[in-house]
Motif scaffolding. Structure first.
Motif, PDB file in Angstrom:
ATOM      1  N   CYS A 126      38.682  38.041  33.175  1.00  0.00           N
ATOM      2  CA  CYS A 126      38.428  39.276  34.026  1.00  0.00           C
ATOM      3  C   CYS A 126      38.428  39.275  35.598  1.00  0.00           C
ATOM      4  O   CYS A 126      38.221  38.227  36.190  1.00  0.00           O
ATOM      5  CB  CYS A 126      36.962  39.681  33.710  1.00  0.00           C
ATOM      6  N   VAL A 127      38.879  40.513  36.461  1.00  0.00           N
ATOM      7  CA  VAL A 127      39.227  39.999  37.598  1.00  0.00           C
ATOM      8  C   VAL A 127      38.167  41.086  38.623  1.00  0.00           C
ATOM      9  O   VAL A 127      38.605  42.509  38.340  1.00  0.00           O
ATOM     10  CB  VAL A 127      40.682  40.345  38.157  1.00  0.00           C
ATOM     11  N   ASP A 129      36.607  43.266  41.264  1.00  0.00           N
ATOM     12  CA  ASP A 129      37.394  44.014  42.434  1.00  0.00           C
ATOM     13  C   ASP A 129      36.700  43.741  43.891  1.00  0.00           C
ATOM     14  O   ASP A 129      36.054  44.764  44.438  1.00  0.00           O
ATOM     15  CB  ASP A 129      37.498  45.413  41.989  1.00  0.00           C
ATOM     16  N   ASN A 131      37.112  43.116  47.908  1.00  0.00           N
ATOM     17  CA  ASN A 131      38.007  43.395  48.967  1.00  0.00           C
ATOM     18  C   ASN A 131      38.193  42.304  49.940  1.00  0.00           C
ATOM     19  O   ASN A 131      37.770  41.247  49.676  1.00  0.00           O
ATOM     20  CB  ASN A 131      37.444  44.835  50.004  1.00  0.00           C
ATOM     21  N   ASN A 137      33.765  46.410  44.855  1.00  0.00           N
ATOM     22  CA  ASN A 137      33.677  47.766  45.003  1.00  0.00           C
ATOM     23  C   ASN A 137      32.852  48.328  43.827  1.00  0.00           C
ATOM     24  O   ASN A 137      32.950  48.174  42.656  1.00  0.00           O
ATOM     25  CB  ASN A 137      35.323  48.147  44.213  1.00  0.00           C
ATOM     26  N   ARG A 140      34.318  50.708  41.078  1.00  0.00           N
ATOM     27  CA  ARG A 140      35.146  50.167  40.157  1.00  0.00           C
ATOM     28  C   ARG A 140      35.101  48.624  40.438  1.00  0.00           C
ATOM     29  O   ARG A 140      35.885  48.032  40.970  1.00  0.00           O
ATOM     30  CB  ARG A 140      36.444  50.635  40.194  1.00  0.00           C
ATOM     31  N   ARG A 143      38.873  45.095  37.935  1.00  0.00           N
ATOM     32  CA  ARG A 143      40.206  45.639  38.141  1.00  0.00           C
ATOM     33  C   ARG A 143      40.824  46.097  36.890  1.00  0.00           C
ATOM     34  O   ARG A 143      40.401  45.320  35.735  1.00  0.00           O
ATOM     35  CB  ARG A 143      41.130  44.732  38.806  1.00  0.00           C
ATOM     36  N   PRO A 144      41.357  47.183  36.838  1.00  0.00           N
ATOM     37  CA  PRO A 144      41.835  47.671  35.373  1.00  0.00           C
ATOM     38  C   PRO A 144      42.948  46.662  34.789  1.00  0.00           C
ATOM     39  O   PRO A 144      43.300  46.945  33.461  1.00  0.00           O
ATOM     40  CB  PRO A 144      42.146  49.154  35.462  1.00  0.00           C
ATOM     41  N   ASP A 145      43.825  45.888  35.811  1.00  0.00           N
ATOM     42  CA  ASP A 145      44.846  45.202  35.357  1.00  0.00           C
ATOM     43  C   ASP A 145      44.177  43.646  34.475  1.00  0.00           C
ATOM     44  O   ASP A 145      45.082  42.770  34.806  1.00  0.00           O
ATOM     45  CB  ASP A 145      45.967  45.041  36.219  1.00  0.00           C
ATOM     46  N   SER A 146      42.997  43.619  34.475  1.00  0.00           N
ATOM     47  CA  SER A 146      42.585  42.307  34.038  1.00  0.00           C
ATOM     48  C   SER A 146      43.186  41.828  32.753  1.00  0.00           C
ATOM     49  O   SER A 146      43.238  40.463  32.556  1.00  0.00           O
ATOM     50  CB  SER A 146      41.168  42.256  33.972  1.00  0.00           C
ATOM     51  N   CYS A 227      31.699  42.129  34.739  1.00  0.00           N
ATOM     52  CA  CYS A 227      32.746  41.344  33.839  1.00  0.00           C
ATOM     53  C   CYS A 227      32.207  41.308  32.295  1.00  0.00           C
ATOM     54  O   CYS A 227      33.181  41.355  31.325  1.00  0.00           O
ATOM     55  CB  CYS A 227      33.237  40.550  34.113  1.00  0.00           C
TER      56      CYS A 227
END
Length: 235
Positions: A126-127, A129, A131, A137, A140, A143-146, A227
């Motif tokens: 799981c990534v 988010d 900055n 964040n 969110r 990140r949705p591309d985990s 996560c």
């Protein structure tokens, strides 16, 4: 009158056996050379096939050697991910790692397994988010591309590994707990890539302090919780 000698009669008869023997020798010679010719022709036909298969093997080997090569180290955070549902304790431990692609090509990570005592334990990457300033964040946090983490060559990525959920019965009245196998952090990971490869990678222990500090974000605990919840919701 003297009778002619038997030997004179035999000498005067034509010898038909010699030509027959010669023709047989010629025929055998021709047959042998035909076989040799066919064998040589077959060998010449096999050579291009062998060269083609050898080329494919070398190409596959070079692709593997030029593919992503991963190394990783762990950050000093572990969240046991414990919650209660009735008389059951549910646990999904999680911890953050930094993965570096030391290969010559980019690669995408689809999954990670811990290797513990020779067996694979499935982990979900799981990534969080964060900055550039290390701030999470809040709108969110994950990140949705985990599900597919792409790491370019010679670059690193922070990710959190979440273990599969375990359920342990307990008695609320007495506090007695049916103990299961304890979770342990391993020193060996098996990284499953988008290309179908499985790359085993040993944990790096002697990480420079400045490198480790660069990923020690103040909101790491919140990222771990986010996560764990993200994985429990089905990602």
């Amino acid at each position: 009158m003297n009778k002619p000698h038997d030997g004179a009669k035999h000498r005067s008869e034509p010898d038909h056996a010699a030509p027959v023997r010669f023709l047989r020798q010629v025929w055998r010679w021709v047959q042998e050379h035909k076989i040799i010719s066919v064998t040589i022709a077959a060998l010449f036909a096999i050579v291009p096939i062998w060269q083609g298969e050898y080329g494919l093997r070398m190409s596959a080997r070079q692709h593997d050697e030029s593919g992503p090569v991963y190394s990783w180290f762990m950050l000093d955070h572990v969240n046991p991910g414990i919650r209660f549902e009735g008389n059951v304790i549910i646990s999904a431990p999680a911890y953050p790692i930094v993965v570096t692609n030391r290969g010559r090509t980019d690669g995408s990570i689809m999954g990670v397994d811990q290797i513990v005592d020779g067996r694979a334990e499935r982990m979900t990457p799981c990534v969080p988010d964060f900055n550039e300033d290390g701030e999470l964040n809040t709108a969110r946090p994950v990140r949705p591309d985990s599900a597919k983490i792409r790491i370019p060559a010679e670059e690193s990525a922070l990710m959190i590994l979440v273990a599969e959920e375990t359920r342990t019965p307990y008695d609320p009245a007495t506090g007695a707990v049916q103990h299961g196998a304890p979770f342990q952090v391993t020193d060996m990971l098996r990284i499953r890539t988008a290309s179908g490869r499985q790359v085993e990678s040993a944990r790096i222990m002697d990480v420079p302090v400045e490198t480790r500090t660069a990923y020690e974000y103040p909101q790491m605990d919140e990222a771990l919780k986010a996560c764990i919840a993200h994985v429990e919701d089905g990602m």
